[in-house]
Design a protein around this motif. Sequence first.
Motif, PDB file in Angstrom:
ATOM      1  N   ARG A 193      19.136   7.559  31.650  1.00 15.85           N
ATOM      2  CA  ARG A 193      17.863   7.226  31.001  1.00 15.85           C
ATOM      3  C   ARG A 193      16.898   8.392  31.199  1.00 15.85           C
ATOM      4  N   PRO A 194      16.858   9.312  30.266  1.00 16.49           N
ATOM      5  CA  PRO A 194      16.105  10.550  30.483  1.00 16.49           C
ATOM      6  C   PRO A 194      14.670  10.526  29.974  1.00 16.49           C
ATOM      7  N   ASP A 195      14.066   9.368  29.762  1.00 13.75           N
ATOM      8  CA  ASP A 195      12.721   9.319  29.176  1.00 13.75           C
ATOM      9  C   ASP A 195      11.740  10.253  29.889  1.00 13.75           C
ATOM     10  N   SER A 196      11.827  10.311  31.202  1.00 12.73           N
ATOM     11  CA  SER A 196      10.804  11.066  31.947  1.00 12.73           C
ATOM     12  C   SER A 196      10.917  12.566  31.729  1.00 12.73           C
ATOM     13  N   VAL A 197      12.053  13.041  31.226  1.00 15.63           N
ATOM     14  CA  VAL A 197      12.193  14.469  30.928  1.00 15.63           C
ATOM     15  C   VAL A 197      12.395  14.714  29.421  1.00 15.63           C
ATOM     16  N   VAL A 198      12.221  13.669  28.622  1.00 21.46           N
ATOM     17  CA  VAL A 198      12.362  13.782  27.170  1.00 21.46           C
ATOM     18  C   VAL A 198      11.035  13.513  26.476  1.00 21.46           C
ATOM     19  N   ASP A 199      10.232  12.682  27.093  1.00 19.92           N
ATOM     20  CA  ASP A 199       8.965  12.288  26.486  1.00 19.92           C
ATOM     21  C   ASP A 199       7.832  13.142  27.031  1.00 19.92           C
ATOM     22  N   PRO A 200       7.302  14.059  26.218  1.00 23.16           N
ATOM     23  CA  PRO A 200       6.237  14.955  26.700  1.00 23.16           C
ATOM     24  C   PRO A 200       4.991  14.201  27.157  1.00 23.16           C
ATOM     25  N   GLU A 201       4.862  12.935  26.799  1.00 25.86           N
ATOM     26  CA  GLU A 201       3.683  12.170  27.205  1.00 25.86           C
ATOM     27  C   GLU A 201       3.940  11.309  28.435  1.00 25.86           C
ATOM     28  N   PHE A 202       5.114  11.428  29.004  1.00 35.13           N
ATOM     29  CA  PHE A 202       5.433  10.663  30.218  1.00 35.13           C
ATOM     30  C   PHE A 202       4.610  11.223  31.379  1.00 35.13           C
ATOM     31  N   GLU A 203       4.158  10.337  32.268  1.00 36.90           N
ATOM     32  CA  GLU A 203       3.418  10.793  33.437  1.00 36.90           C
ATOM     33  C   GLU A 203       4.258  11.811  34.216  1.00 36.90           C
ATOM     34  N   GLY A 204       3.655  12.964  34.513  1.00 37.54           N
ATOM     35  CA  GLY A 204       4.342  13.959  35.326  1.00 37.54           C
ATOM     36  C   GLY A 204       5.444  14.712  34.607  1.00 37.54           C
ATOM     37  N   PHE A 205       5.356  14.793  33.298  1.00 38.10           N
ATOM     38  CA  PHE A 205       6.435  15.420  32.523  1.00 38.10           C
ATOM     39  C   PHE A 205       6.729  16.853  32.992  1.00 38.10           C
ATOM     40  N   ALA A 206       5.682  17.646  33.217  1.00 37.02           N
ATOM     41  CA  ALA A 206       5.894  19.049  33.603  1.00 37.02           C
ATOM     42  C   ALA A 206       6.659  19.132  34.923  1.00 37.02           C
ATOM     43  N   GLU A 207       6.244  18.325  35.883  1.00 37.45           N
ATOM     44  CA  GLU A 207       6.950  18.335  37.172  1.00 37.45           C
ATOM     45  C   GLU A 207       8.381  17.825  37.010  1.00 37.45           C
ATOM     46  N   ASN A 208       8.509  16.833  36.161  1.00 38.86           N
ATOM     47  CA  ASN A 208       9.852  16.296  35.932  1.00 38.86           C
ATOM     48  C   ASN A 208      10.777  17.372  35.371  1.00 38.86           C
ATOM     49  N   LEU A 209      10.210  18.152  34.460  1.00 39.17           N
ATOM     50  CA  LEU A 209      10.990  19.213  33.845  1.00 39.17           C
ATOM     51  C   LEU A 209      11.402  20.236  34.907  1.00 39.17           C
ATOM     52  N   ALA A 210      10.448  20.585  35.758  1.00 38.50           N
ATOM     53  CA  ALA A 210      10.757  21.535  36.828  1.00 38.50           C
ATOM     54  C   ALA A 210      11.873  20.987  37.719  1.00 38.50           C
ATOM     55  N   SER A 211      11.796  19.701  38.032  1.00 34.29           N
ATOM     56  CA  SER A 211      12.849  19.096  38.866  1.00 34.29           C
ATOM     57  C   SER A 211      14.199  19.155  38.170  1.00 34.29           C
ATOM     58  N   LEU A 212      14.173  18.935  36.873  1.00 32.82           N
ATOM     59  CA  LEU A 212      15.423  18.988  36.116  1.00 32.82           C
ATOM     60  C   LEU A 212      16.044  20.379  36.229  1.00 32.82           C
ATOM     61  N   GLY A 213      15.167  21.404  36.158  1.00 39.24           N
ATOM     62  CA  GLY A 213      15.644  22.768  36.310  1.00 39.24           C
ATOM     63  C   GLY A 213      16.266  22.995  37.683  1.00 39.24           C
ATOM     64  N   GLU A 214      15.593  22.527  38.709  1.00 38.26           N
ATOM     65  CA  GLU A 214      16.121  22.699  40.068  1.00 38.26           C
ATOM     66  C   GLU A 214      17.465  22.014  40.240  1.00 38.26           C
ATOM     67  N   THR A 216      19.703  21.340  38.100  1.00 38.67           N
ATOM     68  CA  THR A 216      20.821  21.803  37.271  1.00 38.67           C
ATOM     69  C   THR A 216      21.019  23.301  37.321  1.00 38.67           C
ATOM     70  N   GLY A 217      20.030  24.010  37.875  1.00 41.10           N
ATOM     71  CA  GLY A 217      20.135  25.461  37.869  1.00 41.10           C
ATOM     72  C   GLY A 217      19.980  26.067  36.488  1.00 41.10           C
ATOM     73  N   GLU A 218      19.444  25.299  35.553  1.00 43.21           N
ATOM     74  CA  GLU A 218      19.264  25.824  34.196  1.00 43.21           C
ATOM     75  C   GLU A 218      17.805  26.234  33.976  1.00 43.21           C
ATOM     76  N   ASP A 219      17.606  27.144  33.049  1.00 49.41           N
ATOM     77  CA  ASP A 219      16.251  27.507  32.643  1.00 49.41           C
ATOM     78  C   ASP A 219      15.764  26.448  31.647  1.00 49.41           C
ATOM     79  N   VAL A 220      15.227  25.370  32.168  1.00 48.98           N
ATOM     80  CA  VAL A 220      14.902  24.231  31.307  1.00 48.98           C
ATOM     81  C   VAL A 220      13.643  24.458  30.486  1.00 48.98           C
ATOM     82  N   PHE A 221      12.998  25.587  30.670  1.00 47.92           N
ATOM     83  CA  PHE A 221      11.834  25.887  29.819  1.00 47.92           C
ATOM     84  C   PHE A 221      12.243  26.673  28.570  1.00 47.92           C
ATOM     85  N   ALA A 222      13.525  26.925  28.443  1.00 45.40           N
ATOM     86  CA  ALA A 222      14.084  27.460  27.188  1.00 45.40           C
ATOM     87  C   ALA A 222      14.953  26.366  26.554  1.00 45.40           C
ATOM     88  N   TRP A 223      14.953  26.321  25.262  1.00 44.01           N
ATOM     89  CA  TRP A 223      15.616  25.228  24.527  1.00 44.01           C
ATOM     90  C   TRP A 223      17.080  25.085  24.901  1.00 44.01           C
TER      91      TRP A 223
END
Lengths: 467, 467, 467
Positions: A193-214, A216-223
């Motif tokens: 259930r990836p809503d928190s890293v898919v929905d840009p309006e989810f609370e804490g989306f930016a931090e969630n994205l950063a966590s996703l990067g950590e 997975t080791g991926e550059d999640v700020f690139a498409w």
Amino acid sequence: MLLNDDRLFPADPVTRGIARRLYAGIRDLPIISPHGHTDPRWFAENKAFPDPATLFVKPDHYIFRMLYSQGVRLEQLGIARKGGKPAKSDPRAVWKLFASHWHLFRGTPTRLWFEHAVSSIFGVNERLTPANADAIYDIIAGKLDQPEFRPRALFERFNIEAISTTEGALDDLKWHDMIRASGWGGKVVTAYRPDSVVDPEFEGFAENLASLGELTGEDVFAWTGYLEAHRKRRAYFKERGATSSDHGHATARTANLSQAEAEKLFAKVAKGKASAEDADLFRGQMLTEMAKMSLDDGLVLQIHPGSFRNHNASLFAAFGRDMGADIPRQTDYVTALKPLLDAVGNEPNLTVIAFTLDETSYSRELAPLAGHYPALKLGPGWWFLDAPEAMLRFRELTTETAGFYNTVGFNDDTRAYLSIPARHDVARRCDCTYLAKLVAEHRLDEDEAAEVAHDLAYRLAKEAYKL
Amino acid sequence: MLLNDDRLFPADPVTRGIARRLYAGIRDLPIISPHGHTDPRWFAENKAFPDPATLFVKPDHYIFRMLYSQGVRLEQLGIARKGGKPAKSDPRAVWKLFASHWHLFRGTPTRLWFEHAVSSIFGVNERLTPANADAIYDIIAGKLDQPEFRPRALFERFNIEAISTTEGALDDLKWHDMIRASGWGGKVVTAYRPDSVVDPEFEGFAENLASLGELTGEDVFAWTGYLEAHRKRRAYFKERGATSSDHGHATARTANLSQAEAEKLFAKVAKGKASAEDADLFRGQMLTEMAKMSLDDGLVLQIHPGSFRNHNASLFAAFGRDMGADIPRQTDYVTALKPLLDAVGNEPNLTVIAFTLDETSYSRELAPLAGHYPALKLGPGWWFLDAPEAMLRFRELTTETAGFYNTVGFNDDTRAYLSIPARHDVARRCDCTYLAKLVAEHRLDEDEAAEVAHDLAYRLAKEAYKL
Amino acid sequence: MLLNDDRLFPADPVTRGIARRLYAGIRDLPIISPHGHTDPRWFAENKAFPDPATLFVKPDHYIFRMLYSQGVRLEQLGIARKGGKPAKSDPRAVWKLFASHWHLFRGTPTRLWFEHAVSSIFGVNERLTPANADAIYDIIAGKLDQPEFRPRALFERFNIEAISTTEGALDDLKWHDMIRASGWGGKVVTAYRPDSVVDPEFEGFAENLASLGELTGEDVFAWTGYLEAHRKRRAYFKERGATSSDHGHATARTANLSQAEAEKLFAKVAKGKASAEDADLFRGQMLTEMAKMSLDDGLVLQIHPGSFRNHNASLFAAFGRDMGADIPRQTDYVTALKPLLDAVGNEPNLTVIAFTLDETSYSRELAPLAGHYPALKLGPGWWFLDAPEAMLRFRELTTETAGFYNTVGFNDDTRAYLSIPARHDVARRCDCTYLAKLVAEHRLDEDEAAEVAHDLAYRLAKEAYKL
């Protein structure tokens, strides 16, 4: 007796007789629970549940929203304010408050679920009243400590063949690992259930994205890195048994942008510069991306759209999410799903399951869509629609166009563990009632109805969700 | 036996008894089929139908869309790709494929129609299975060549008093002429369906317009000539028995522009320079123009709005129109019909029949409108809504506000010729079921119910459509 | 006999038996009529009603809209054109015209209401026909002059405990004063309906505003004075027994502007410079203002949205408002009510009652909202939805989510005085039918159903409306 053997069967004797026979053929089938919100920790630790109020009242939206609508404050139920200390509350007092409002649940499914649970699990066979609330509390509390009322024992007693929990994309799934490591044989899988890293309006989306990067080791700020991170998390979930992903968006909007458009859109999203329209478009694009990933990894895609989340502003400010103020709204599917369906709707090996909170779409949109597209199946009545009258309407409004075999059986979709057998039982009885009517009116033969009843109770869910 | 005499009647013995009596009074009434899509060539040439698959499976949207939804490819059914050679297919293989998926139709009207047809026409009284598919194929195939299974013989056996086909505005109606010239007494009329020369977004609109000019000798690229061309074609159709026009627009939008505005709009349309909004407005204007022409020539105006045509883009590209991917969408009537109703809604001698694919409009919009405007009548459940549950909902949702007498009886709306008696029988049984409930609950006396049953089965359609 | 004792009860003998028992427990309860449109002058003057046609046909929208839909002109019913002389018409001729169209009302609630009234009040026990129309006219006309058929005697015979009329904000309530001064004990209260001074698009809004200023001595062209004027009028109405206000807006839109924004908006409204959007926003703001005033004075706020008023332009031009051409339209509540609910929705001592003409909102929006917000209750089926099938749908679509106790009993909402007992009787029977089904299917115990039946027939309306 709280539980009459004929409950939910139609009064007409001939029809009731058919319903009884159909039900007798499926009542003991194992439970397939392909979508829900039980806590995997229960099964991992297998600790006793604390007390009747914490078990039945506090975690159940259906219960506390009804009490709240009649003037009971959430604090009185021991529900904590956001950022506050855990609410102090006497579970027995909460239970008695609940009992004194029990008449509010007349005619609701909560009544059916609760009485099924206390009767079949705890042997309580009296209607809850203020007068017997204490005694019933004591009966239940007295059993919770016993080994046969622990989560795993109940799992076996409930005859659950497989259950899916739902975890966020960033979850480490440690409880699932612990279940597997324990050697216990119960099949408890997760869902992505990836809503928190898919929905840009989810609370804490930016931090969630950063966590996703950590994670997975991926550059999640690139498409491309972002998509690859999803692929990795899906694989991680799949290793823990996941057979599906789930998406709770405000609408059913999908999109299928070109690579260049998608990259450009994601650049705005990743920088936190997405407008409301960008965010909505992005959520829609991600549904299609997820469907495409499903073509590779085989996860079933579930779309749960149409809820106006946290409608009560002051309650949301005070208590946070999921406080019973999620309100359905009108949901379009015909234009909303078209981009996704144009992309992957003709794939016979893909399964996309659409749910709705808007009954008006059943006969008008969802049954015609599911009755045409090979990839699309229709999920059962969800949330406010998982009750007897609504379940009958679901069949009446969808079967004539989509048949039974473009639906996927029942989802209990609950975090109220003890209600699971009751919910499946209600669904089975309602389906038998619907089928009995078809038989009594000579629209279907009884041997076929028996086969359909079995399919709706067991096979369709098992096959659609690959469980 | 495939056909139980009590099929579709409610199980309660008292209500069933009333339904039986009501039905006995109308079961043998002639069929009035005022709107449909049978091929006039059948009646003109009176040739034998080729084989069971071509007769039952290939032309029936309800059947091939369900098969497609479960992974059967259209090619497997012998349906040709656009511009391709006629698909080669073994009709027996198609039939067996159909038989092997017969369970998909449980609970659908297709089940009822098919079993009624094979049983009452071909004497087949076994449920279709893969095991008996060959034998049933042989039974049907063996009869199709016999004279009593030719189109005209079936017409008489079906007790059809009048049937309307539907032809495009550019059709020369030669089959209709041939029917009349043949001296055969069957009443087969046409209906004027000008979508291809009214909808600027129709494929080939410019060429269609040119053809309309050639056919009529009018300057159809000028507004007055264009309208005059329609008047001439309507007269041409009327001479071949037409009593109605029919219009399948994406929405129910109507408009009533001034002469100058209409001319200006048409100038853009005629030059192929209409925007999407222009095209939509033009379609709406033409509904009102058609209604005004109806004031002169007496044709009944039928509006069939609300379908998203050819929703499946890749299927449309490969196979063309009408491939089972027309999906209903939400349809507004209250504001959409107002311009037309303001123009002609109070005319007691005009009949405008509104249909819907969106059940939500029945009680909210269509019944209140039809229960007020003298010119407006409510068409029966159409397409996905021509099935038993949907038919009952139609009565439940419209009768209390519009009564029975602002409705117009039944339309089978089909190209599946052999299903026509079955469809009318289902409609008659469902109406008797609804009426029997009113009688059993003392909301209507049985003598009145018998009169209403007769009206719904026969008189209302005959009178509304002037057949 | 026109009235069967079992009318509206389900045919199944077991369920019917339960319905009978439930109904026997409530049939003689007094009538609480908390919302309606009877004329207080009737009770003030207590004069005889003039004749059967004026009593039954001319004032009843349900009747004359149906006749109009089938080609009867309003003039034929003696309805006057706007600004014209009172229409001349022979009441006996109107009655006979009505009788000759009586079949149109088969299956409608008008049938039930009319037969209940003529049978139970006038002892007429034959179905109305052209043949007996004269005789029935004579029977009714012969009794209207008798003292026991005057308004007050009927009030007592009807067992009305309390009835609310509805008056505009500018009404002097002299009839209500006269009723009170008369010493008669019947409880007739008023309700505050300020549409004509709240809706900037109401005919004569500017003059209405000026009148409001004169009546209250407030500067109603300033925002604070305008609000104060409402407070004074509400107090004036409350002194005459009012316990509620009522608001008939085109939509359910609410707003909660800042003080400065509201002042600015009102400045435009007061100057007659409001755009359509301004007017709509202002109406929405005023709902919230009224709710805030209710916090102080305790009036219940009723919202009756969603009607497209005076849809038939030429009829409106010729005959004016309320000529049967008000058509329901789709109505959103989830976003529309949010500003008001954010402002006052959590107030446990406020009662806001939402009504709808759009059934699609019952299960999707209104039941979930009423099942959560303490201040919000759900009004019963209104207008086209106050009929048996619609009433059952109301319960089926709302109970599972909102229960019975977030609803407020029945409103007859009528100006057809003689139909009031019939309407309440129909509602009571339908609720018993619904409850009997729950009991027969073992979803509710009969002792509880009996209590609910009593609550729905009496207590909930009395308490919600403080009558």
